[in-house]
Design a protein around this motif. Structure first.
Motif, PDB file in Angstrom:
ATOM      1  N   VAL A  30      29.401  79.348   8.836  1.00 33.47           N
ATOM      2  CA  VAL A  30      30.499  80.273   9.144  1.00 33.47           C
ATOM      3  C   VAL A  30      30.564  81.394   8.114  1.00 33.47           C
ATOM      4  O   VAL A  30      30.605  82.574   8.465  1.00 33.47           O
ATOM      5  CB  VAL A  30      31.848  79.521   9.212  1.00 33.47           C
ATOM      6  CG1 VAL A  30      33.007  80.508   9.381  1.00 33.47           C
ATOM      7  CG2 VAL A  30      31.840  78.501  10.344  1.00 33.47           C
ATOM      8  N   ILE A  31      30.569  81.037   6.829  1.00 28.48           N
ATOM      9  CA  ILE A  31      30.787  82.021   5.771  1.00 28.48           C
ATOM     10  C   ILE A  31      29.539  82.865   5.512  1.00 28.48           C
ATOM     11  O   ILE A  31      29.594  84.092   5.525  1.00 28.48           O
ATOM     12  CB  ILE A  31      31.239  81.321   4.476  1.00 28.48           C
ATOM     13  CG1 ILE A  31      32.568  80.604   4.708  1.00 28.48           C
ATOM     14  CG2 ILE A  31      31.352  82.310   3.328  1.00 28.48           C
ATOM     15  CD1 ILE A  31      32.929  79.594   3.638  1.00 28.48           C
ATOM     16  N   ASP A  32      28.414  82.204   5.264  1.00 34.00           N
ATOM     17  CA  ASP A  32      27.207  82.933   4.878  1.00 34.00           C
ATOM     18  C   ASP A  32      26.446  83.513   6.069  1.00 34.00           C
ATOM     19  O   ASP A  32      25.902  84.604   5.987  1.00 34.00           O
ATOM     20  CB  ASP A  32      26.258  82.033   4.080  1.00 34.00           C
ATOM     21  CG  ASP A  32      26.875  81.577   2.764  1.00 34.00           C
ATOM     22  OD1 ASP A  32      27.779  82.254   2.259  1.00 34.00           O
ATOM     23  OD2 ASP A  32      26.445  80.524   2.252  1.00 34.00           O
ATOM     24  N   SER A  33      26.410  82.768   7.163  1.00 30.82           N
ATOM     25  CA  SER A  33      25.643  83.221   8.324  1.00 30.82           C
ATOM     26  C   SER A  33      26.469  84.038   9.306  1.00 30.82           C
ATOM     27  O   SER A  33      25.932  84.603  10.250  1.00 30.82           O
ATOM     28  CB  SER A  33      25.020  82.021   9.048  1.00 30.82           C
ATOM     29  OG  SER A  33      24.123  81.361   8.184  1.00 30.82           O
ATOM     30  N   GLY A  34      27.777  84.045   9.126  1.00 33.09           N
ATOM     31  CA  GLY A  34      28.636  84.849   9.982  1.00 33.09           C
ATOM     32  C   GLY A  34      28.796  84.322  11.396  1.00 33.09           C
ATOM     33  O   GLY A  34      29.182  85.063  12.298  1.00 33.09           O
ATOM     34  N   GLN A  35      28.497  83.036  11.601  1.00 32.15           N
ATOM     35  CA  GLN A  35      28.671  82.464  12.932  1.00 32.15           C
ATOM     36  C   GLN A  35      30.147  82.154  13.159  1.00 32.15           C
ATOM     37  O   GLN A  35      30.858  81.771  12.229  1.00 32.15           O
ATOM     38  CB  GLN A  35      27.834  81.188  13.067  1.00 32.15           C
ATOM     39  CG  GLN A  35      26.357  81.447  12.925  1.00 32.15           C
ATOM     40  CD  GLN A  35      25.531  80.167  12.892  1.00 32.15           C
ATOM     41  OE1 GLN A  35      26.051  79.075  12.841  1.00 32.15           O
ATOM     42  NE2 GLN A  35      24.214  80.330  12.899  1.00 32.15           N
ATOM     43  N   SER A  36      30.611  82.324  14.359  1.00 29.12           N
ATOM     44  CA  SER A  36      32.012  82.052  14.648  1.00 29.12           C
ATOM     45  C   SER A  36      32.264  80.549  14.603  1.00 29.12           C
ATOM     46  O   SER A  36      31.371  79.747  14.905  1.00 29.12           O
ATOM     47  CB  SER A  36      32.397  82.594  16.028  1.00 29.12           C
ATOM     48  OG  SER A  36      31.843  81.769  17.041  1.00 29.12           O
ATOM     49  N   PRO A  37      33.460  80.145  14.222  1.00 32.52           N
ATOM     50  CA  PRO A  37      33.785  78.714  14.236  1.00 32.52           C
ATOM     51  C   PRO A  37      33.541  78.069  15.601  1.00 32.52           C
ATOM     52  O   PRO A  37      33.047  76.941  15.678  1.00 32.52           O
ATOM     53  CB  PRO A  37      35.257  78.684  13.843  1.00 32.52           C
ATOM     54  CG  PRO A  37      35.412  79.883  12.961  1.00 32.52           C
ATOM     55  CD  PRO A  37      34.536  80.926  13.616  1.00 32.52           C
ATOM     56  N   ALA A  38      33.851  78.787  16.674  1.00 32.69           N
ATOM     57  CA  ALA A  38      33.631  78.238  18.016  1.00 32.69           C
ATOM     58  C   ALA A  38      32.142  78.015  18.274  1.00 32.69           C
ATOM     59  O   ALA A  38      31.747  77.000  18.853  1.00 32.69           O
ATOM     60  CB  ALA A  38      34.220  79.155  19.074  1.00 32.69           C
ATOM     61  N   TYR A  39      31.308  78.944  17.841  1.00 33.72           N
ATOM     62  CA  TYR A  39      29.863  78.808  18.016  1.00 33.72           C
ATOM     63  C   TYR A  39      29.336  77.615  17.215  1.00 33.72           C
ATOM     64  O   TYR A  39      28.532  76.825  17.709  1.00 33.72           O
ATOM     65  CB  TYR A  39      29.156  80.097  17.586  1.00 33.72           C
ATOM     66  CG  TYR A  39      27.662  80.039  17.726  1.00 33.72           C
ATOM     67  CD1 TYR A  39      27.055  80.208  18.967  1.00 33.72           C
ATOM     68  CD2 TYR A  39      26.843  79.806  16.621  1.00 33.72           C
ATOM     69  CE1 TYR A  39      25.674  80.143  19.103  1.00 33.72           C
ATOM     70  CE2 TYR A  39      25.465  79.739  16.740  1.00 33.72           C
ATOM     71  CZ  TYR A  39      24.888  79.907  17.985  1.00 33.72           C
ATOM     72  OH  TYR A  39      23.525  79.837  18.123  1.00 33.72           O
TER      73      TYR A  39
END
Length: 91
Positions: A30-39
């Protein structure tokens, strides 16, 4: 789901109970890769609330998480240094 620790599972790092999914793994995505929590929830097959629980634990225990990150980096460096290196080619 709750956060738990067990020395026999992922080296004792905090993880989601009944899984091998570490708090740092969720936070990194989530933080480093920028993926959404839902993803992340979808990809790891966990609930969205579990993702937020892991993130909450991460932010409530930043010093502990950074300590685990340093230990992991140090271990990786030790393995890298001790691994066999290819012979140099002579030209």
């Amino acid at each position: 789901m709750t956060i738990t620790r067990d020395e026999d599972v992922i080296g004792g790092e905090p993880r989601l109970a009944r899984t091998r999914i570490g708090v740092r793994h969720v936070a990194t995505r989530v933080i480093d890769s920028g993926q959404s929590p839902a993803y992340v929830a979808d990809q790891l097959d966990i609930s969205l609330s579990s993702v937020y629980e892991a993130l909450s634990y991460y932010y409530d225990n930043v010093d502990e998480m950074r300590s685990f990150e340093r230990e992991n980096e140090d271990a990786f460096e030790r393995v890298r240094e001790s691994s066999l290196k290819p012979k140099e080619t002579v030209q």
